[in-house]
Design a protein around this motif. Structure first.
Motif, PDB file in Angstrom:
ATOM      1  N   GLU A  68       0.911  -1.253   0.248  1.00  0.00           N
ATOM      2  CA  GLU A  68      -0.017   0.295   0.391  1.00  0.00           C
ATOM      3  C   GLU A  68       0.478   0.907   0.497  1.00  0.00           C
ATOM      4  N   ALA A  69       2.133   1.485   0.885  1.00  0.00           N
ATOM      5  CA  ALA A  69       2.929   2.524   0.661  1.00  0.00           C
ATOM      6  C   ALA A  69       3.480   2.681  -0.348  1.00  0.00           C
ATOM      7  N   ALA A  70       3.846   1.648  -1.232  1.00  0.00           N
ATOM      8  CA  ALA A  70       4.432   2.156  -2.454  1.00  0.00           C
ATOM      9  C   ALA A  70       3.618   2.137  -3.564  1.00  0.00           C
ATOM     10  N   HIS A  71       1.653   3.216  -3.751  1.00  0.00           N
ATOM     11  CA  HIS A  71       1.075   3.139  -4.733  1.00  0.00           C
ATOM     12  C   HIS A  71       0.082   1.920  -4.995  1.00  0.00           C
ATOM     13  N   PRO A  72       0.065   0.987  -4.921  1.00  0.00           N
ATOM     14  CA  PRO A  72      -0.394   0.176  -5.098  1.00  0.00           C
ATOM     15  C   PRO A  72      -0.667  -0.169  -6.806  1.00  0.00           C
ATOM     16  N   GLU A  73      -1.715   0.477  -7.236  1.00  0.00           N
ATOM     17  CA  GLU A  73      -2.584   1.182  -8.470  1.00  0.00           C
ATOM     18  C   GLU A  73      -1.037   1.560  -9.400  1.00  0.00           C
ATOM     19  N   SER A  74      -0.424   2.074  -9.156  1.00  0.00           N
ATOM     20  CA  SER A  74       0.727   2.789  -9.830  1.00  0.00           C
ATOM     21  C   SER A  74       1.870   1.802 -10.256  1.00  0.00           C
ATOM     22  N   ALA A  75       2.375   1.093  -8.711  1.00  0.00           N
ATOM     23  CA  ALA A  75       2.663   0.138  -9.089  1.00  0.00           C
ATOM     24  C   ALA A  75       2.472  -1.512  -9.734  1.00  0.00           C
ATOM     25  N   ALA A  76       1.075  -1.694  -9.946  1.00  0.00           N
ATOM     26  CA  ALA A  76       0.838  -2.867 -10.779  1.00  0.00           C
ATOM     27  C   ALA A  76       0.671  -2.610 -12.073  1.00  0.00           C
ATOM     28  N   LEU A  77       0.088  -0.823 -12.848  1.00  0.00           N
ATOM     29  CA  LEU A  77       0.262  -0.804 -13.981  1.00  0.00           C
ATOM     30  C   LEU A  77       1.884  -0.413 -14.388  1.00  0.00           C
ATOM     31  N   ALA A  78       2.506   0.295 -13.511  1.00  0.00           N
ATOM     32  CA  ALA A  78       4.092  -0.389 -14.603  1.00  0.00           C
ATOM     33  C   ALA A  78       4.609  -1.731 -14.518  1.00  0.00           C
ATOM     34  N   ASP A  79       4.158  -2.075 -13.729  1.00  0.00           N
ATOM     35  CA  ASP A  79       5.008  -3.740 -13.637  1.00  0.00           C
ATOM     36  C   ASP A  79       4.011  -4.179 -14.952  1.00  0.00           C
ATOM     37  N   ALA A  80       2.776  -4.028 -15.803  1.00  0.00           N
ATOM     38  CA  ALA A  80       1.909  -4.477 -16.710  1.00  0.00           C
ATOM     39  C   ALA A  80       2.680  -3.925 -17.885  1.00  0.00           C
ATOM     40  N   LEU A  81       2.785  -2.653 -17.891  1.00  0.00           N
ATOM     41  CA  LEU A  81       3.436  -2.557 -18.721  1.00  0.00           C
ATOM     42  C   LEU A  81       4.814  -2.999 -19.497  1.00  0.00           C
ATOM     43  N   ARG A  82       5.617  -2.982 -18.058  1.00  0.00           N
ATOM     44  CA  ARG A  82       7.200  -3.683 -18.365  1.00  0.00           C
ATOM     45  C   ARG A  82       6.963  -5.128 -18.756  1.00  0.00           C
ATOM     46  N   LEU A  83       5.811  -6.025 -18.397  1.00  0.00           N
ATOM     47  CA  LEU A  83       5.873  -6.713 -18.974  1.00  0.00           C
ATOM     48  C   LEU A  83       5.141  -7.506 -20.139  1.00  0.00           C
ATOM     49  N   ALA A  84       3.881  -5.912 -20.146  1.00  0.00           N
ATOM     50  CA  ALA A  84       4.008  -7.040 -21.589  1.00  0.00           C
ATOM     51  C   ALA A  84       4.553  -6.153 -22.674  1.00  0.00           C
ATOM     52  N   ARG A  85       5.351  -5.707 -22.670  1.00  0.00           N
ATOM     53  CA  ARG A  85       5.915  -5.229 -23.714  1.00  0.00           C
ATOM     54  C   ARG A  85       7.499  -6.451 -23.641  1.00  0.00           C
ATOM     55  N   GLY A  86       7.653  -7.076 -22.937  1.00  0.00           N
ATOM     56  CA  GLY A  86       8.978  -8.374 -22.297  1.00  0.00           C
ATOM     57  C   GLY A  86       8.152  -9.379 -23.551  1.00  0.00           C
ATOM     58  N   MET A  87       6.223  -9.397 -22.945  1.00  0.00           N
ATOM     59  CA  MET A  87       5.981 -10.416 -24.369  1.00  0.00           C
ATOM     60  C   MET A  87       5.751 -10.214 -25.467  1.00  0.00           C
ATOM     61  N   THR A  88       5.524  -9.318 -25.677  1.00  0.00           N
ATOM     62  CA  THR A  88       6.212  -8.481 -27.400  1.00  0.00           C
ATOM     63  C   THR A  88       7.271  -9.446 -27.932  1.00  0.00           C
ATOM     64  N   TYR A  89       8.178  -9.388 -27.648  1.00  0.00           N
ATOM     65  CA  TYR A  89       9.535  -9.260 -27.776  1.00  0.00           C
ATOM     66  C   TYR A  89      10.011 -11.284 -27.641  1.00  0.00           C
ATOM     67  N   LYS A  90       9.464 -11.883 -26.324  1.00  0.00           N
ATOM     68  CA  LYS A  90       9.173 -13.168 -25.943  1.00  0.00           C
ATOM     69  C   LYS A  90       8.282 -13.838 -27.175  1.00  0.00           C
ATOM     70  N   ASN A  91       7.153 -13.264 -27.696  1.00  0.00           N
ATOM     71  CA  ASN A  91       6.292 -14.154 -28.787  1.00  0.00           C
ATOM     72  C   ASN A  91       7.345 -13.861 -29.573  1.00  0.00           C
ATOM     73  N   ALA A  92       7.618 -12.887 -30.431  1.00  0.00           N
ATOM     74  CA  ALA A  92       8.366 -12.503 -31.089  1.00  0.00           C
ATOM     75  C   ALA A  92       9.536 -13.686 -31.886  1.00  0.00           C
ATOM     76  N   LEU A  93      10.174 -14.142 -30.531  1.00  0.00           N
ATOM     77  CA  LEU A  93      11.255 -14.708 -31.086  1.00  0.00           C
ATOM     78  C   LEU A  93      11.299 -16.305 -30.602  1.00  0.00           C
ATOM     79  N   ALA A  94      10.226 -16.474 -30.250  1.00  0.00           N
ATOM     80  CA  ALA A  94       9.713 -17.602 -30.022  1.00  0.00           C
ATOM     81  C   ALA A  94       8.851 -17.815 -31.715  1.00  0.00           C
ATOM     82  N   GLY A  95       8.911 -17.075 -32.296  1.00  0.00           N
ATOM     83  CA  GLY A  95       8.457 -17.914 -34.188  1.00  0.00           C
ATOM     84  C   GLY A  95       6.347 -18.277 -33.736  1.00  0.00           C
TER      85      GLY A  95
END
Length: 379
Positions: A68-95
């Protein structure tokens, strides 16, 4: 359900920092970010679609309690952005013919997860009309995807009883092992692991399966896990395995040839890299590099790094196959290509004079750019 809007100029809140990442940073460039809420069930979620250039965005649903002290909504948003970008690269290299996306449900799954909440979440995903296909991630399981699928047909990672492929850990571990063979071949001229010492950090769903394969291949295995039950299970199955008391003890062991992080991300950082004695890093954990520049630190120390999003792509290969009527043999054949892709990355890194992580990004970006030039619809 609301699309994220840009912050007011000059706003310095945590949310503004995340939105600056979304719209201006190299880590951003997301096509769509959606906030979801269902008050009766307590659902608060973020769905981030980074790219649909190669096809519908595919990525798991993380269910996590942010402090809660780390602004959970903001932390979740940052996590989702980072992870989604990573999935773009992962799926591309997985063919795969999939772009990258990720979802985060905010809250402690042990306390707030319910059938009603998962059904409400399924409706949120369904409202995107197929732009995002969801699956399991940290805090969600096959049984949860079975529930989500009742309100959303764009759900994978379901149980065999419900037309799915079940737990994707088997092919994830298989892909890690294949990448490890490619790494050994590149570093030492042979994929042979007999007599090599491999340190596995995290022996949960994927890690313990990797240990099974390493023992069968004749490797000497060291392990560490914060969960004593997980360690006990490995030692019962393989008495020759040596359990160490800490992560630092594992990575600094002078006999270590290969370090396989299979638990939390951010494990390759300013503290651990100087301690690391292995010649190769190849493991299943997501987002192993704590910050930009760590890949250069590894290269300068002569440590061969197999990019994590390539190494651990066996799981996404499995759930993607499920969308076409799951066939384990077909999915395993595609996961075997992880060895070839890893080999290609190392060759590209040498020819371009860059670390493997940079070479992997370049290969993925080339495939994405080719797809965009064709301007094909994802549906």
């Amino acid at each position: 359900m609301t699309d994220v809007r840009p912050a007011v100029s000059g706003d310095s809140t945590p949310e503004a920092e995340v939105l600056d990442t979304l719209f201006h940073s190299d880590q951003g460039g997301h096509e769509q970010v959606v906030l979801c809420q269902d008050r009766p069930t307590g659902l608060r979620a973020v769905i981030a679609v980074h790219s649909t250039a190669l096809g519908p965005a595919l990525g798991g649903t993380r269910f996590h309690a942010y402090p809660e002290a780390a602004h959970p909504e903001s932390a979740a948003l940052a996590d989702a952005l980072r992870l989604a970008r990573g999935m773009t690269y992962k799926n591309a290299l997985a063919g795969l013919d999939h772009g990258g996306g990720k979802a985060v449900i905010i809250g402690d799954p042990e306390k707030i997860k319910s059938e009603e909440l998962l059904l409400a979440y399924g409706r949120c995903v369904a409202a995107l009309g197929g732009r995002y296909v969801t699956a399991c991630d940290v805090g969600t399981y096959v049984a949860d995807m079975d529930v989500v699928a009742r309100t959303c047909r764009w759900t994978t990672g379901r149980s065999p009883e419900n037309g799915g492929a079940g737990d994707s850990s088997v092919l994830t571990a298989y892909g890690v092992f294949e990448a490890m063979l490619a790494s050994a071949e590149h570093r030492w001229g042979s994929p042979e692991l007999t007599g090599r010492t491999v340190g596995v950090a995290g022996v949960g769903k994927v890690g313990h399966l990797l240990v099974d394969q390493l023992i069968e291949a004749g490797a000497r295995v060291l392990v560490h896990d914060v969960n004593p039950d997980a360690v006990r299970r490995v030692l019962t199955a393989h008495p020759s395995v040596v359990a160490l008391n800490s992560e630092d003890e594992l990575i600094s062991d002078p006999s270590l040839d290969i370090y396989a992080p299979c638990a939390l991300g951010g494990v390759l950082n300013d503290h651990t890299v100087p301690l690391l004695r292995a010649g190769i890093v190849c493991g299943a954990a997501n987002n192993q590099l704590d910050h930009p520049g760590v890949e250069k630190d590894l290269a300068e120390r002569g440590i061969l790094y197999a990019p994590d999003y390539v190494v651990n792509s066996g799981g996404v290969i499995q759930v993607a196959d499920e969308l076409h009527g799951f066939d384990f043999a077909r999915a395993k054949t595609k996961a075997a290509d992880i060895r070839l892709t890893t080999r290609e990355i190392f060759q590209r890194a040498e020819s371009d004079g860059v670390p493997p992580a940079v070479a992997a990004d370049r290969i993925a970006e080339h495939r994405i750019a080719q797809a965009r030039s064709l301007d094909r619809p994802f549906a």
